[in-house]
Design a protein around this motif. Structure first.
Motif, PDB file in Angstrom:
ATOM      1  N   ARG A 290      46.539  50.624  40.645  1.00  0.00           N
ATOM      2  CA  ARG A 290      45.292  51.238  40.179  1.00  0.00           C
ATOM      3  C   ARG A 290      45.519  52.576  39.496  1.00  0.00           C
ATOM      4  NH1 ARG A 290      41.349  50.382  45.474  1.00  0.00           N
ATOM      5  NH2 ARG A 290      41.503  48.109  45.529  1.00  0.00           N
ATOM      6  N   ASN A 291      46.668  53.165  39.714  1.00  0.00           N
ATOM      7  CA  ASN A 291      46.880  54.526  39.183  1.00  0.00           C
ATOM      8  C   ASN A 291      47.631  54.520  37.853  1.00  0.00           C
ATOM      9  OD1 ASN A 291      49.464  53.894  39.856  1.00  0.00           O
ATOM     10  ND2 ASN A 291      49.716  55.483  41.414  1.00  0.00           N
ATOM     11  N   ALA A 292      47.703  53.356  37.194  1.00  0.00           N
ATOM     12  CA  ALA A 292      48.582  53.247  36.023  1.00  0.00           C
ATOM     13  C   ALA A 292      47.833  53.061  34.701  1.00  0.00           C
ATOM     14  CB  ALA A 292      49.571  52.104  36.236  1.00  0.00           C
ATOM     15  N   ALA A 293      46.502  53.206  34.711  1.00  0.00           N
ATOM     16  CA  ALA A 293      45.773  53.100  33.442  1.00  0.00           C
ATOM     17  C   ALA A 293      46.120  54.290  32.551  1.00  0.00           C
ATOM     18  CB  ALA A 293      44.267  53.052  33.709  1.00  0.00           C
ATOM     19  N   THR A 294      46.194  54.032  31.251  1.00  0.00           N
ATOM     20  CA  THR A 294      46.684  55.029  30.301  1.00  0.00           C
ATOM     21  C   THR A 294      45.641  55.213  29.201  1.00  0.00           C
ATOM     22  OG1 THR A 294      48.897  54.167  30.749  1.00  0.00           O
ATOM     23  CG2 THR A 294      48.669  55.565  28.822  1.00  0.00           C
ATOM     24  N   VAL A 295      45.493  56.445  28.734  1.00  0.00           N
ATOM     25  CA  VAL A 295      44.506  56.733  27.682  1.00  0.00           C
ATOM     26  C   VAL A 295      44.746  55.811  26.483  1.00  0.00           C
ATOM     27  CG1 VAL A 295      43.701  58.499  26.051  1.00  0.00           C
ATOM     28  CG2 VAL A 295      44.156  59.098  28.444  1.00  0.00           C
ATOM     29  N   ASP A 296      43.663  55.269  25.945  1.00  0.00           N
ATOM     30  CA  ASP A 296      43.646  54.323  24.817  1.00  0.00           C
ATOM     31  C   ASP A 296      43.896  52.876  25.232  1.00  0.00           C
ATOM     32  OD1 ASP A 296      42.985  56.295  23.004  1.00  0.00           O
ATOM     33  OD2 ASP A 296      45.076  56.715  22.506  1.00  0.00           O
ATOM     34  N   ASP A 297      44.198  52.627  26.508  1.00  0.00           N
ATOM     35  CA  ASP A 297      44.284  51.238  26.975  1.00  0.00           C
ATOM     36  C   ASP A 297      42.977  50.506  26.674  1.00  0.00           C
ATOM     37  OD1 ASP A 297      46.798  51.312  28.073  1.00  0.00           O
ATOM     38  OD2 ASP A 297      46.165  51.095  30.161  1.00  0.00           O
ATOM     39  N   ASP A 298      43.102  49.233  26.323  1.00  0.00           N
ATOM     40  CA  ASP A 298      41.936  48.351  26.348  1.00  0.00           C
ATOM     41  C   ASP A 298      41.568  48.065  27.807  1.00  0.00           C
ATOM     42  OD1 ASP A 298      41.743  47.844  23.541  1.00  0.00           O
ATOM     43  OD2 ASP A 298      43.389  46.387  23.700  1.00  0.00           O
ATOM     44  N   ILE A 299      40.265  47.873  28.029  1.00  0.00           N
ATOM     45  CA  ILE A 299      39.801  47.408  29.345  1.00  0.00           C
ATOM     46  C   ILE A 299      39.372  45.959  29.188  1.00  0.00           C
ATOM     47  CG2 ILE A 299      38.125  47.750  31.202  1.00  0.00           C
ATOM     48  CD1 ILE A 299      37.883  50.677  30.177  1.00  0.00           C
ATOM     49  N   TRP A 300      39.931  45.094  30.039  1.00  0.00           N
ATOM     50  CA  TRP A 300      39.679  43.662  29.970  1.00  0.00           C
ATOM     51  C   TRP A 300      39.018  43.185  31.257  1.00  0.00           C
ATOM     52  CZ3 TRP A 300      41.637  40.414  25.934  1.00  0.00           C
ATOM     53  CH2 TRP A 300      42.508  41.048  25.009  1.00  0.00           C
ATOM     54  N   ILE A 301      38.299  42.089  31.129  1.00  0.00           N
ATOM     55  CA  ILE A 301      37.762  41.440  32.324  1.00  0.00           C
ATOM     56  C   ILE A 301      37.974  39.936  32.173  1.00  0.00           C
ATOM     57  CG2 ILE A 301      35.393  41.291  31.405  1.00  0.00           C
ATOM     58  CD1 ILE A 301      35.649  42.162  34.954  1.00  0.00           C
ATOM     59  N   SER A 302      38.316  39.290  33.282  1.00  0.00           N
ATOM     60  CA  SER A 302      38.453  37.828  33.254  1.00  0.00           C
ATOM     61  C   SER A 302      37.123  37.175  33.607  1.00  0.00           C
ATOM     62  CB  SER A 302      39.544  37.371  34.229  1.00  0.00           C
ATOM     63  OG  SER A 302      39.141  37.622  35.559  1.00  0.00           O
ATOM     64  N   GLY A 303      36.942  35.954  33.160  1.00  0.00           N
ATOM     65  CA  GLY A 303      35.772  35.161  33.547  1.00  0.00           C
ATOM     66  C   GLY A 303      34.464  35.763  33.092  1.00  0.00           C
ATOM     67  N   GLU A 304      33.435  35.604  33.926  1.00  0.00           N
ATOM     68  CA  GLU A 304      32.089  36.066  33.580  1.00  0.00           C
ATOM     69  C   GLU A 304      31.509  36.863  34.733  1.00  0.00           C
ATOM     70  OE1 GLU A 304      30.373  32.265  32.911  1.00  0.00           O
ATOM     71  OE2 GLU A 304      30.770  32.310  30.750  1.00  0.00           O
ATOM     72  N   LEU A 305      30.617  37.761  34.372  1.00  0.00           N
ATOM     73  CA  LEU A 305      29.999  38.631  35.372  1.00  0.00           C
ATOM     74  C   LEU A 305      28.655  38.066  35.830  1.00  0.00           C
ATOM     75  CD1 LEU A 305      30.683  41.965  33.453  1.00  0.00           C
ATOM     76  CD2 LEU A 305      31.787  41.282  35.601  1.00  0.00           C
ATOM     77  N   GLY A 306      28.316  38.352  37.060  1.00  0.00           N
ATOM     78  CA  GLY A 306      26.927  38.224  37.501  1.00  0.00           C
ATOM     79  C   GLY A 306      26.529  37.002  38.287  1.00  0.00           C
ATOM     80  N   ALA A 307      27.252  35.886  38.155  1.00  0.00           N
ATOM     81  CA  ALA A 307      26.744  34.659  38.781  1.00  0.00           C
ATOM     82  C   ALA A 307      26.699  34.765  40.304  1.00  0.00           C
ATOM     83  CB  ALA A 307      27.603  33.468  38.349  1.00  0.00           C
ATOM     84  N   ALA A 308      27.786  35.254  40.911  1.00  0.00           N
ATOM     85  CA  ALA A 308      27.822  35.334  42.375  1.00  0.00           C
ATOM     86  C   ALA A 308      26.719  36.247  42.884  1.00  0.00           C
ATOM     87  CB  ALA A 308      29.193  35.843  42.840  1.00  0.00           C
ATOM     88  N   ASP A 309      26.517  37.346  42.203  1.00  0.00           N
ATOM     89  CA  ASP A 309      25.504  38.306  42.634  1.00  0.00           C
ATOM     90  C   ASP A 309      24.103  37.704  42.533  1.00  0.00           C
ATOM     91  OD1 ASP A 309      24.897  41.122  43.405  1.00  0.00           O
ATOM     92  OD2 ASP A 309      23.780  41.070  41.527  1.00  0.00           O
ATOM     93  N   LEU A 310      23.859  36.998  41.448  1.00  0.00           N
ATOM     94  CA  LEU A 310      22.533  36.377  41.289  1.00  0.00           C
ATOM     95  C   LEU A 310      22.291  35.339  42.388  1.00  0.00           C
ATOM     96  CD1 LEU A 310      19.917  36.003  39.688  1.00  0.00           C
ATOM     97  CD2 LEU A 310      21.116  34.310  38.273  1.00  0.00           C
ATOM     98  N   ALA A 311      23.292  34.508  42.656  1.00  0.00           N
ATOM     99  CA  ALA A 311      23.139  33.500  43.704  1.00  0.00           C
ATOM    100  C   ALA A 311      22.865  34.157  45.050  1.00  0.00           C
ATOM    101  CB  ALA A 311      24.397  32.634  43.784  1.00  0.00           C
ATOM    102  N   CYS A 312      23.586  35.225  45.325  1.00  0.00           N
ATOM    103  CA  CYS A 312      23.436  35.912  46.608  1.00  0.00           C
ATOM    104  C   CYS A 312      22.033  36.489  46.746  1.00  0.00           C
ATOM    105  CB  CYS A 312      24.492  37.008  46.712  1.00  0.00           C
ATOM    106  SG  CYS A 312      24.539  37.810  48.310  1.00  0.00           S
ATOM    107  N   ARG A 313      21.516  37.058  45.670  1.00  0.00           N
ATOM    108  CA  ARG A 313      20.167  37.626  45.737  1.00  0.00           C
ATOM    109  C   ARG A 313      19.097  36.565  45.903  1.00  0.00           C
ATOM    110  NH1 ARG A 313      19.358  42.457  42.241  1.00  0.00           N
ATOM    111  NH2 ARG A 313      21.348  43.496  42.080  1.00  0.00           N
ATOM    112  N   MET A 314      19.314  35.418  45.290  1.00  0.00           N
ATOM    113  CA  MET A 314      18.317  34.349  45.476  1.00  0.00           C
ATOM    114  C   MET A 314      18.393  33.813  46.901  1.00  0.00           C
ATOM    115  SD  MET A 314      18.073  32.257  41.879  1.00  0.00           S
ATOM    116  CE  MET A 314      19.813  31.947  41.632  1.00  0.00           C
ATOM    117  N   LEU A 315      19.596  33.640  47.415  1.00  0.00           N
ATOM    118  CA  LEU A 315      19.733  33.085  48.773  1.00  0.00           C
ATOM    119  C   LEU A 315      19.244  34.057  49.843  1.00  0.00           C
ATOM    120  CD1 LEU A 315      23.192  31.319  48.409  1.00  0.00           C
ATOM    121  CD2 LEU A 315      20.978  30.209  48.827  1.00  0.00           C
TER     122      LEU A 315
END
Lengths: 322, 322
Positions: free
Chosen positions: B144-169
């Motif tokens: 976690r301590n190795a991010a460097t200025v100008d690095d791209d930030i990436w994310i895998s997959g998609e956001l939000g589905a688990a949270d939405l399901a949890c809120r509905m349940l």
């Protein structure tokens, strides 16, 4: 109410050797010395099951780590690090600080840094989960499958005190204040036999901690080593208070009583002097209580050297509470 | 009622490479390859807190191991073994067999043998505690301590589905059957991104799994790397259902929603092609969502490239349940 991160920051952030990479990443990264193996063990401790709801938090913190370190001791492993999972339904600053102090008292004593874990809010009960890591030379580790016919069977310390205290506190036996005073330390603040486990490397063949009671735990050694044992009741070391109990209660407590963090180990007859020397050096009572034999099964002889037929039930964490 | 030993014998005794010394001793003994470190992580999962009481036991067994493996993924570690602590107030053969099947489905898939643990009767709630062990080259581990200025930030997959399901349940949001059908797999059967973590070694600088939500977890990278970040809301990959939500709910869910086992990682701009190639090879959606910057703090820009001032709360396991 503090958040999860505040809890860790506030109570569980004492310095850790950076080579271990403590809290603050997804994992901790442990080094292992060449030629060694990492010994790992984990125990779950649950309110109402392993400790009473009004337990002193300092003692609880101590015990949570002690019972895990005891598993390292039983293999002759040197502590390397530990992790803590802590679920609390509610908490006060005083409670959690005392818990952390108790936990860290053993972290410091045995140089077993806390390198990570998980804190969370539980619904109703206090939940503790500790994982410990130790290092041991694979060839010397005290394994349960290594008992040999004619080995002496040894036990450290004394039997029965923790079990008696637990039965008095749970109401199963009538509470006697002087008895409780004499025995509750064994229940609430057990000392893991780490120094003994290390000293036995190269001397003992097999070892186990008798956390589930002598009969059951020695039974694990016998099963896995494919041998039997004969032990003599008159040789069992027991707390002075236990000697005053009626014979049935005494047997239940010494042979079946769990929550005891002494080591039961086996060693060749030729090692008697070396082991007695270890006991004197470490100031730990070590007692020979019987012999490993070829014929399978565990026989307990009474004072007249007759086999005791009605052996007590052993401790089982999955039974209904008494 | 079976005893603790019966439970282990009956449900948790599938074959383990003997070189690891599985169940049956006080500790398991792990080997570590020369030049590697052991990555260890543990998580506590509690009924009523991390899962609903009527959860499908197969899915619970799966998830208990998945969320821990996700921590290995986030460091680029290869799974070596795991341990399970299981506290049950009561159990049926059908329940525990299904739980074990779910747990072992990931043991088998990721070659992460179960080498020990602890089963016990809990007072009232189901308690799960899993510890995982992985192996990683110390020099390459995604910290976690190795991010460097100008690095791209990436994310895998998609956001939000688990949270939405949890809120509905949980009843926080009105339940829509088709939305729930589309999202509950993300909540109940997350896939740890182990292959991705391994593939990113030598390419990414830092990584974290977003189990506590994107803002909070990216925040950990920023704090520990002493850098800042700018991310663009329009770039965030989200489940199709999430796009239908009102903007405030959508933001809460994508930026703050936890219980998501995707990886957020940073890498030099020069690595873009290599990372896109990894995504295609593994068939994992990988999206650039922003940049690491020198100025500390986390800025989220909206479609008009204005800073969003009111960012949602992040997930916190120690908060009162909603």
């Amino acid at each position: 109410m503090a958040s999860e991160f505040d809890l860790i920051e506030r109570y569980f952030k004492r310095p850790v050797d950076p080579s271990l990479l403590g809290g603050g990443d997804d994992c901790a990264l442990l080094s292992v010395s060449p030629g060694k193996r990492l010994a790992v063990s984990k125990d779950l401790l649950l309110e109402g099951r392993h400790f009473f709801s009004d337990v002193d938090p300092y003692l609880l913190g101590h015990k949570a780590l002690a019972v895990n370190l005891s598993d390292l001791a039983a293999m002759g492993a040197r502590p390397v690090a530990c992790m803590l999972g802590l679920g609390l339904p509610t908490w006060s600053d005083v409670w959690i600080r005392a818990f952390a102090d108790g936990f860290y008292s053993l972290v410091d004593r045995y140089q077993c840094p806390l390198i990570g874990g998980d804190t969370t809010r539980s619904q109703r009960d206090i939940v503790l989960s500790v994982t410990v890591f130790g290092e041991v030379d694979d060839a010397l580790a005290l394994k349960r499958n290594a008992a040999t016919v004619d080995d002496d069977i040894w036990i450290s310390g004394e039997l029965g005190a923790a079990d008696l205290a637990c039965r008095m506190l749970s109401g199963e036996l009538a509470l006697q204040a002087d008895w409780l005073a004499a025995t509750r330390g064994a229940l609430e603040q057990p000392i893991p036999r780490l120094d003994l486990g290390l000293a036995l490397l190269g001397h003992a063949h097999s070892a186990i901690d008798v956390s589930d009671g002598l009969l059951q735990d020695l039974g694990h050694i016998l099963t896995q080593s494919q041998v039997g044992a004969v032990i003599e009741e008159t040789l069992l070391p027991m707390h002075a208070v236990i000697q005053k109990l009626p014979i049935e209660t005494r047997r239940q407590t010494t042979l079946g009583g769990g929550d005891l963090y002494e080591l039961c180990f086996t060693a060749a007859v030729s090692k008697r002097m070396a082991i007695e020397h270890i006991g004197r050096t470490l100031n730990v009572r070590l007692t020979r209580i019987g012999q490993i034999v070829e014929r399978s099964g565990l026989t307990v002889l009474d004072a007249a050297r007759n086999e005791i037929k009605a052996l007590p039930d052993s401790y089982d964490h999955f039974k209904e509470p008494a």
